[in-house]
Design an enzyme around this catalytic site. Structure first.
Site, short mmCIF file in Angstrom:
data_model
loop_
_atom_site.label_atom_id
_atom_site.label_comp_id
_atom_site.label_asym_id
_atom_site.label_seq_id
_atom_site.Cartn_x
_atom_site.Cartn_y
_atom_site.Cartn_z
N LYS A 43 0.83 -1.05 -0.03
CA LYS A 43 0.12 0.22 0.06
C LYS A 43 0.76 1.12 -0.14
O LYS A 43 0.52 2.27 -0.28
CB LYS A 43 -1.03 0.13 1.17
CG LYS A 43 -2.05 -0.96 1.11
CD LYS A 43 -3.05 -0.63 0.14
CE LYS A 43 -4.46 -1.49 0.16
NZ LYS A 43 -5.34 -0.95 -0.69
N SER A 77 0.84 -9.84 -0.28
CA SER A 77 0.60 -8.34 -0.21
C SER A 77 0.69 -7.84 1.13
O SER A 77 0.96 -6.69 1.16
CB SER A 77 -0.84 -8.08 -0.97
OG SER A 77 -1.80 -8.97 0.26
#
Length: 415
Positions: free
Chosen positions: A52, A309
């Site tokens: 992110k 992720s």
């Protein structure tokens, strides 16, 4: 060079000024299991332990280039986007106001504070991401701040595409398959666009949590729709509605290319990666690896990249993860047993247990009749087939019981 891939490469180069590319590592354990070349793109090793930071950095970089006087940025996040925004706010020396659901794991809240320092203010709002998102957008409009979407923003999508830029550069040749987790769709939209332009022969598969399948719902309806209910366990990908901009890119994805990962099975994958590989993954971070068994017959001999992720896992959740993994593997069950109210009844039951069966919970609920009482029993064993043997013994001995392990309603109130 097509426009999007050039912008993604520019974003990746700009990031090198502030943090290194995340490692792309061949995983021997998974490669041997699936007779394939399995590589992990370790976004869990970014400065904020998730990808992110990429979208947040790129969007803020571009916003400040266009409006250097902009000093307040607002976002909503279940945790990882918040940490990325906090880190980038401190890097650029701007103020960030971050809205997070009350249910966000404490570890992610504390890390957001650490990454942002005095530059960020955290506001806990609502039980789900979408409630926090609405509050953030309202606040942003009131004070005239710049809103940093976690996924539904072209600059954020472009920043997330830098993942694909790196993995193409790091591999000796383009991969045959890339497996991507999907929440709001920002990462998927970025990687899809980049690979379509730079490596069109690379196949892509998408994985979303079964309890938050917003992409699947959108593909079914032909447009983004809001899920009536979301299981928040996979908090990094549990989004009730996929982004409008991200769905523009993903709307042509074949439905069969989207895999659904049961939350309990994800727990099995998390524990395996922790115990065997020493890799700490949060639930969303394990999605891509969790899909490998479903793709086993398609990937033999191929080069496969799984994008891990995120690794922002609160170890206070480990007992829950272990419990859910055991239940998925069938080695832990709960039952309500009708126990006769007579001397020796408990001893009779205990003698039916096998040498590998262990009582993990025993709780009298109430007397259901003068001569019987209801008991909640949790049993752990080493192999799932041991329960078939136990149930046969219970039937033969005349014990009345009910397996409530997979009964969501009863489990919600009793376990």
């Amino acid at each position: 060079m097509p426009e999007f891939s050039k912008q993604a490469q520019d974003a990746a180069r700009a990031m090198r000024e502030v943090f290194a590319a995340t490692p792309l590592q061949r995983n021997d354990h998974l490669s041997a299991r699936y007779d394939a070349e399995i590589w992990l793109k370790r976004e869990d090793l970014s400065p904020v332990r998730s990808y992110k930071i990429r979208g947040a950095f790129n969007a803020m970089r571009k916003a400040l280039a266009e409006a250097p006087d902009q000093r307040v940025f607002v976002c909503a996040s279940a945790g990882n986007h918040a940490q990325g925004v906090a880190w980038v706010c401190r890097h650029f020396g701007v103020r960030g106001v971050i809205f997070m659901p009350v249910t966000t794991p404490q570890q992610k809240i504390e890390k957001t504070r650490v990454f942002g320092g005095d530059c960020v203010e955290i506001r806990l709002t609502g039980d789900y991401f979408d409630t926090a998102l609405a509050a953030a957008q309202t606040y942003c409009a009131e004070v005239g701040a710049h809103f940093l979407s976690p996924f539904d923003d072209r600059d954020v999508i472009e920043g997330q595409a830098s993942v694909a830029v790196e993995l193409i550069e790091e591999l000796p040749r383009p991969p045959d398959l890339v497996i991507l987790p999907v929440g709001g769709g920002g990462l998927a939209a970025g990687v899809v666009q980049y690979l379509q332009e730079v490596s069109p022969r690379t196949m892509i598969r998408f994985v979303e949590p079964k309890g938050g399948a917003s992409l699947s719902a959108a593909l079914e309806a032909g447009r983004p729709v809001t899920l009536p209910q979301v299981d928040s366990f996979v908090d990094g990908a549990a989004v009730a509605r996929i982004g409008s901009l991200t769905f523009e890119v993903l709307s042509n994805v074949p439905r069969r290319h989207v895999l659904l990962a049961p939350e309990d099975r994800i727990c099995v994958t998390m524990l395996e990666m922790l115990n065997i590989e020493g890799i700490v993954l949060e639930p969303a971070g394990a999605l891509a690896v969790d899909a490998l068994p479903e793709l086993a017959d398609q990937i033999a001999g191929k080069t496969v990249v799984c994008l891990t992720s995120g690794g922002n896992f609160d170890f206070e959740r480990l007992p829950e993860v272990k419990e859910r993994a055991q239940r998925y593997n069938g080695v832990k069950k709960y039952m309500v047993l009708r126990m006769p109210q007579r001397p020796g009844a408990l001893r009779d039951f205990l003698q039916l247990l096998g040498p590998d069966d262990d009582i993990a919970r025993f709780e009298y609920l109430k007397k259901s009749a003068r001569n019987f009482g209801s008991v909640l029993i949790g049993i752990e064993t080493t192999h799932a087939e041991n329960f078939r043997t136990l149930f046969k013994k219970l039937d033969a001995a005349g014990f009345a019981y009910r397996d409530i392990t997979d009964d969501e309603l009863l489990s919600q109130f009793m376990l």
